[in-house]
Scaffold this motif. Sequence first.
Motif, mmCIF file in Angstrom:
data_model
loop_
_atom_site.group_PDB
_atom_site.id
_atom_site.type_symbol
_atom_site.label_atom_id
_atom_site.label_comp_id
_atom_site.label_asym_id
_atom_site.label_seq_id
_atom_site.Cartn_x
_atom_site.Cartn_y
_atom_site.Cartn_z
ATOM 1 N N ILE A 309 0.817 -1.236 0.000
ATOM 2 C CA ILE A 309 0.000 0.000 0.000
ATOM 3 C C ILE A 309 0.839 1.269 0.000
ATOM 4 O O ILE A 309 0.297 2.358 -0.136
ATOM 5 C CB ILE A 309 -0.996 0.027 1.194
ATOM 6 N N ASN A 311 2.849 3.600 -1.993
ATOM 7 C CA ASN A 311 3.042 3.823 -3.438
ATOM 8 C C ASN A 311 4.305 4.665 -3.639
ATOM 9 O O ASN A 311 4.257 5.826 -4.017
ATOM 10 C CB ASN A 311 1.803 4.521 -3.999
ATOM 11 N N ASP A 364 -4.638 9.352 -0.302
ATOM 12 C CA ASP A 364 -4.917 7.933 -0.531
ATOM 13 C C ASP A 364 -4.162 7.346 -1.713
ATOM 14 O O ASP A 364 -4.215 6.130 -1.927
ATOM 15 C CB ASP A 364 -6.424 7.726 -0.765
ATOM 16 N N ASP A 365 -3.519 8.218 -2.503
ATOM 17 C CA ASP A 365 -2.725 7.635 -3.593
ATOM 18 C C ASP A 365 -1.333 7.254 -3.091
ATOM 19 O O ASP A 365 -0.744 6.292 -3.571
ATOM 20 C CB ASP A 365 -2.605 8.603 -4.775
ATOM 21 N N ARG A 368 -2.084 3.843 0.079
ATOM 22 C CA ARG A 368 -3.338 3.341 -0.486
ATOM 23 C C ARG A 368 -4.218 2.656 0.560
ATOM 24 O O ARG A 368 -3.693 2.027 1.495
ATOM 25 C CB ARG A 368 -3.021 2.317 -1.588
ATOM 26 N N ASP A 371 -7.915 -1.950 0.108
ATOM 27 C CA ASP A 371 -8.608 -2.540 -1.043
ATOM 28 C C ASP A 371 -8.231 -1.867 -2.362
ATOM 29 O O ASP A 371 -8.808 -2.165 -3.396
ATOM 30 C CB ASP A 371 -10.125 -2.522 -0.820
ATOM 31 N N GLN A 372 -7.280 -0.936 -2.325
ATOM 32 C CA GLN A 372 -6.782 -0.345 -3.581
ATOM 33 C C GLN A 372 -5.260 -0.330 -3.577
ATOM 34 O O GLN A 372 -4.628 0.710 -3.760
ATOM 35 C CB GLN A 372 -7.297 1.089 -3.734
ATOM 36 N N PRO A 373 -4.637 -1.487 -3.356
ATOM 37 C CA PRO A 373 -3.169 -1.513 -3.230
ATOM 38 C C PRO A 373 -2.492 -1.364 -4.585
ATOM 39 O O PRO A 373 -3.139 -1.473 -5.629
ATOM 40 C CB PRO A 373 -2.915 -2.909 -2.661
ATOM 41 N N ALA A 376 -1.683 -6.620 -4.818
ATOM 42 C CA ALA A 376 -2.550 -7.253 -3.825
ATOM 43 C C ALA A 376 -1.759 -8.057 -2.801
ATOM 44 O O ALA A 376 -2.203 -8.274 -1.679
ATOM 45 C CB ALA A 376 -3.553 -8.163 -4.525
#
Length: 576
Positions: A309, A311, A364-365, A368, A371-373, A376
């Motif tokens: 997560i 980024n 959130d970018d 993350r 649920d938006q990794p 995964a």
Amino acid sequence: MNNPRKSLADLRSQRWFGPEDLRSFGHRSRALQMGYEREDFMGKPIVAIINTWSDLQPCHQHFPARVEHVKRGIWQAGGFPVELPALSLSESFTKPSTMLYRNLLAMETEELLRQHPIDGAILMGGCDKTTPATVMGAISMDLPFIFMPAGPMMRGHFGGTILGSGSDVWKYWAEKEAGTITNQQWNDMEAGIARSAGTCMTMGTASTMTIITEALGLTLPGATSIPASDAAHPRMAGACGRRIVEMIWEDLKPSDILDQRSVENALVVHNALAGSTNAMIHLVAMAARAGIPLDLKEFDEVAGRVPVIANIRPSGAWLMEDFHIAGGTRALMKRLEGLLHLDARTVAGVSLGEGIADAIVHNDDVIRPLDQPIAASGGTAILYGNLAPHGCVIKPPAAEPRLLQHTGPALVFDHYDEMSSAVNDPDLDATADTVLVLRNAGPIGGPGMPEWGMLPLPKKLLQQGVRDMVRISDARMSGTSYGACILHVSPEAAIGGPLAAVRTGDLVTIDVAARSIHLHVSDEDIAARLATWKAPRPDYPRGYNRLFAQHVGQAHEGCDFDFLEGAGGIPEPEIH
Ligand code: FES
């Protein structure tokens, strides 16, 4: 302060300063010789500041100022600060590899603390090996300590483009070799990629290791994402100084903090970061100092259930400064709280969960949602097979996906120099399917397991547009490197591991999903080849290299010296 458990008479330093005898007269008179008053040092805990600064350590060039900030905090809390310089282990200037000297710095840290009148310590490090080394030594000494991270440097810039440490060097070097950028552009990049004090600002080994150390509970909450040049950094340094004095009275030692829960938290955070593969050596060694066995299979088990997560380059898009502004390490762990042992202890005197309770993700970018990794699972994967019976490592998010299941013919190099000249040969017999193999670059073969594992791609293939190939070695690679690089093959070739038996043209298959690496040569033929194999290097005749070669463990064991593992067991020095 939590419940004080120590009185003045219990302090270790009192053995030097307390008694009314001839020896203590000497200690006190020599402290007075340095210009201190008796009230400066008498009746106070003495705090060592292990400082890994030097004129050849660019990542720690702010440490002379930070030492003063740490001292300020120690004075404020009623302690007596003493600075003890230690090996600076600059990743940029130390040859052949800082890894050769990690254990030496660990020994130095432990013995500096043991030989002096020290009650607790601040460990100032950050550039790659300085973190595990100082922490390993201090765990073994088992005095209260706080690790104080150097913090990442500012973002790099070149012609309006943001640059990341390491990763963009390799990227633009490939473009230079392919003839797509000019020498002037290359020179501009050289001047713009490292713009301030601080550690590499990608998710390289430095930030991976400092953040893992925070996950272990060995830094103040949130310390590890603060950029070196941010005003919050000297404030954090002062806070470290104040807190260590409390820790000494509380007698809060690493053996009170570290346990299976803290190590599992470090594994979870490592995978959420898609952290450096080097952590898989260092964390094994750090845990072993605390008496906590850690098998490489545990990295893989955690990788299978923890999404990436963070980024951050090289696996993601952003840099450490962005990470800090997005909420930093506390916010990352807040997002992971369902996967962490929140009751694990920390140097702050609160649980890990209490330390992150009010943390917020602001972008959130950069950090993350689960649920938006950016992947995964699988920040790292451990492969086993007849080429690596004790395992080897790959970082799947940093590789081109097409190469995660691949079969190709090996092109084998015995030495780095042989490989470096061959890759520029326009007639080199290699295609994009070739599997490049470099051996004799492990803990003993290197020596010191240099970061040669991101083998350079053949120039003729670069010019054809190839940007990734499967590469296998017993070396490590920089945490800022990337590509389908299979590293840490164990046992290494220099002690007769199966890697020593590979010949150019042999087929090799890697299958990351199946966690396998296979040399298409029968067991009998591998054994026959190894029966005629000769060790490539003579023993080192003397000196530190000899000690290293005789005692270093293999990659899957953490590369610690066999006689350094564990903690305690050594009597306090006699004072006569
Ligand atoms: Fe020091 Fe990268 S060179 S952290």
